[in-house]
Design a protein around this motif. Sequence first.
Motif, PDB file in Angstrom:
ATOM      1  N   LEU A 138       0.832  -1.204   0.000  1.00  0.00           N
ATOM      2  CA  LEU A 138       0.000   0.000   0.000  1.00  0.00           C
ATOM      3  C   LEU A 138       0.864   1.250   0.000  1.00  0.00           C
ATOM      4  O   LEU A 138       0.610   2.205  -0.746  1.00  0.00           O
ATOM      5  CB  LEU A 138      -0.930  -0.010   1.216  1.00  0.00           C
ATOM      6  CG  LEU A 138      -1.865   1.191   1.363  1.00  0.00           C
ATOM      7  CD1 LEU A 138      -2.844   1.253   0.189  1.00  0.00           C
ATOM      8  CD2 LEU A 138      -2.634   1.114   2.686  1.00  0.00           C
ATOM      9  N   LEU A 139       1.907   1.269   0.826  1.00  0.00           N
ATOM     10  CA  LEU A 139       2.806   2.421   0.871  1.00  0.00           C
ATOM     11  C   LEU A 139       3.569   2.579  -0.443  1.00  0.00           C
ATOM     12  O   LEU A 139       3.782   3.705  -0.911  1.00  0.00           O
ATOM     13  CB  LEU A 139       3.788   2.264   2.033  1.00  0.00           C
ATOM     14  CG  LEU A 139       3.189   2.392   3.434  1.00  0.00           C
ATOM     15  CD1 LEU A 139       4.221   2.030   4.488  1.00  0.00           C
ATOM     16  CD2 LEU A 139       2.661   3.795   3.670  1.00  0.00           C
ATOM     17  N   ALA A 140       3.974   1.465  -1.022  1.00  0.00           N
ATOM     18  CA  ALA A 140       4.684   1.524  -2.297  1.00  0.00           C
ATOM     19  C   ALA A 140       3.803   2.111  -3.390  1.00  0.00           C
ATOM     20  O   ALA A 140       4.260   2.917  -4.208  1.00  0.00           O
ATOM     21  CB  ALA A 140       5.178   0.138  -2.689  1.00  0.00           C
ATOM     22  N   GLN A 141       2.531   1.718  -3.408  1.00  0.00           N
ATOM     23  CA  GLN A 141       1.619   2.261  -4.416  1.00  0.00           C
ATOM     24  C   GLN A 141       1.442   3.761  -4.258  1.00  0.00           C
ATOM     25  O   GLN A 141       1.292   4.490  -5.237  1.00  0.00           O
ATOM     26  CB  GLN A 141       0.256   1.553  -4.316  1.00  0.00           C
ATOM     27  CG  GLN A 141       0.234   0.144  -4.861  1.00  0.00           C
ATOM     28  CD  GLN A 141       0.546   0.108  -6.355  1.00  0.00           C
ATOM     29  OE1 GLN A 141       0.085   0.947  -7.124  1.00  0.00           O
ATOM     30  NE2 GLN A 141       1.350  -0.870  -6.762  1.00  0.00           N
ATOM     31  N   ARG A 149       8.574   0.647  -7.826  1.00  0.00           N
ATOM     32  CA  ARG A 149       7.580  -0.422  -7.689  1.00  0.00           C
ATOM     33  C   ARG A 149       7.977  -1.647  -8.503  1.00  0.00           C
ATOM     34  O   ARG A 149       7.781  -2.783  -8.067  1.00  0.00           O
ATOM     35  CB  ARG A 149       6.197   0.078  -8.111  1.00  0.00           C
ATOM     36  CG  ARG A 149       5.599   1.104  -7.169  1.00  0.00           C
ATOM     37  CD  ARG A 149       4.103   1.278  -7.409  1.00  0.00           C
ATOM     38  NE  ARG A 149       3.827   1.752  -8.751  1.00  0.00           N
ATOM     39  CZ  ARG A 149       3.750   3.041  -9.096  1.00  0.00           C
ATOM     40  NH1 ARG A 149       3.962   3.977  -8.169  1.00  0.00           N
ATOM     41  NH2 ARG A 149       3.479   3.409 -10.331  1.00  0.00           N
ATOM     42  N   THR A 150       8.561  -1.419  -9.675  1.00  0.00           N
ATOM     43  CA  THR A 150       9.019  -2.536 -10.500  1.00  0.00           C
ATOM     44  C   THR A 150      10.129  -3.314  -9.793  1.00  0.00           C
ATOM     45  O   THR A 150      10.132  -4.554  -9.791  1.00  0.00           O
ATOM     46  CB  THR A 150       9.523  -2.022 -11.860  1.00  0.00           C
ATOM     47  OG1 THR A 150       8.441  -1.403 -12.551  1.00  0.00           O
ATOM     48  CG2 THR A 150      10.070  -3.172 -12.698  1.00  0.00           C
ATOM     49  N   LEU A 151      11.066  -2.609  -9.166  1.00  0.00           N
ATOM     50  CA  LEU A 151      12.134  -3.270  -8.423  1.00  0.00           C
ATOM     51  C   LEU A 151      11.575  -4.097  -7.270  1.00  0.00           C
ATOM     52  O   LEU A 151      12.038  -5.216  -7.007  1.00  0.00           O
ATOM     53  CB  LEU A 151      13.113  -2.229  -7.882  1.00  0.00           C
ATOM     54  CG  LEU A 151      14.025  -1.541  -8.893  1.00  0.00           C
ATOM     55  CD1 LEU A 151      14.782  -0.395  -8.232  1.00  0.00           C
ATOM     56  CD2 LEU A 151      15.009  -2.543  -9.488  1.00  0.00           C
ATOM     57  N   LEU A 152      10.575  -3.546  -6.585  1.00  0.00           N
ATOM     58  CA  LEU A 152       9.968  -4.254  -5.464  1.00  0.00           C
ATOM     59  C   LEU A 152       9.250  -5.510  -5.938  1.00  0.00           C
ATOM     60  O   LEU A 152       9.426  -6.604  -5.367  1.00  0.00           O
ATOM     61  CB  LEU A 152       8.995  -3.321  -4.738  1.00  0.00           C
ATOM     62  CG  LEU A 152       8.222  -3.920  -3.558  1.00  0.00           C
ATOM     63  CD1 LEU A 152       9.184  -4.311  -2.444  1.00  0.00           C
ATOM     64  CD2 LEU A 152       7.179  -2.921  -3.047  1.00  0.00           C
TER      65      LEU A 152
END
Length: 223
Positions: A138-141, A149-152
């Motif tokens: 949620l925090l990443a979004q 986000r792609t790396l995650l």
Amino acid sequence: MGIAVGCWRTAPERPVVSPDKIDLWRFSLALPEVQTDQLKSLLTDDEIARAGRLLLKEKQQQFICARARIRQILSRYLHCEPSAIAFVYAEQGKPGLRGVAGVDFNLAHSGRWGVLAVGQGQVGVDIEGLDHTLDYHLLAQRYFSSTERTLLEAASLIRQLRIFYRLWTQKEAWLKMQGGGFSSAGQTTGADEFSRHFYLTRGYAAAVTFSAPVAIINKYDFS
């Protein structure tokens, strides 16, 4: 050429700033109350009032300890008494030293630990205790760029929490160096250019950023 990062070692009495290095100072915020009371004598009336406005006694003690440690550490560079140090604040709240050029610093604290980064150029530091219940997706979004986000999402599930904290601390350290913080969804940074993750202690993620290349990152224990 890579950056040489040392192990945590005893702090020097007379450190100096130079353009080719960053100094990291690690200290505990979990001190006996009698020791916190002694450190309180180093603070200004305004700092003591700020501590008093914190509702939890634990937070008051951590604030007092952190502010006193900043003064004690910086006094070693400036060759003065800790109580003689005066701070100024930028528009977004980042502190600096009044009447002193060529010394930048940044504080991070989480849980029982605090870290102060000191350099000649601009510096930023962040530390975070790992929370295994955190809804990091949620925090990443909300806060990560599409690249982050792609790396995650490319990491395996077992590694995603640690990857999230590595990206988060790097981003936060860079934003703190700039004098701000998270303010918009998907905010991007230049964090990759001059930054380094470092080991604080078990269960924590940590990163430091700097405005120009450095060759050495020193790590000092302050107690």
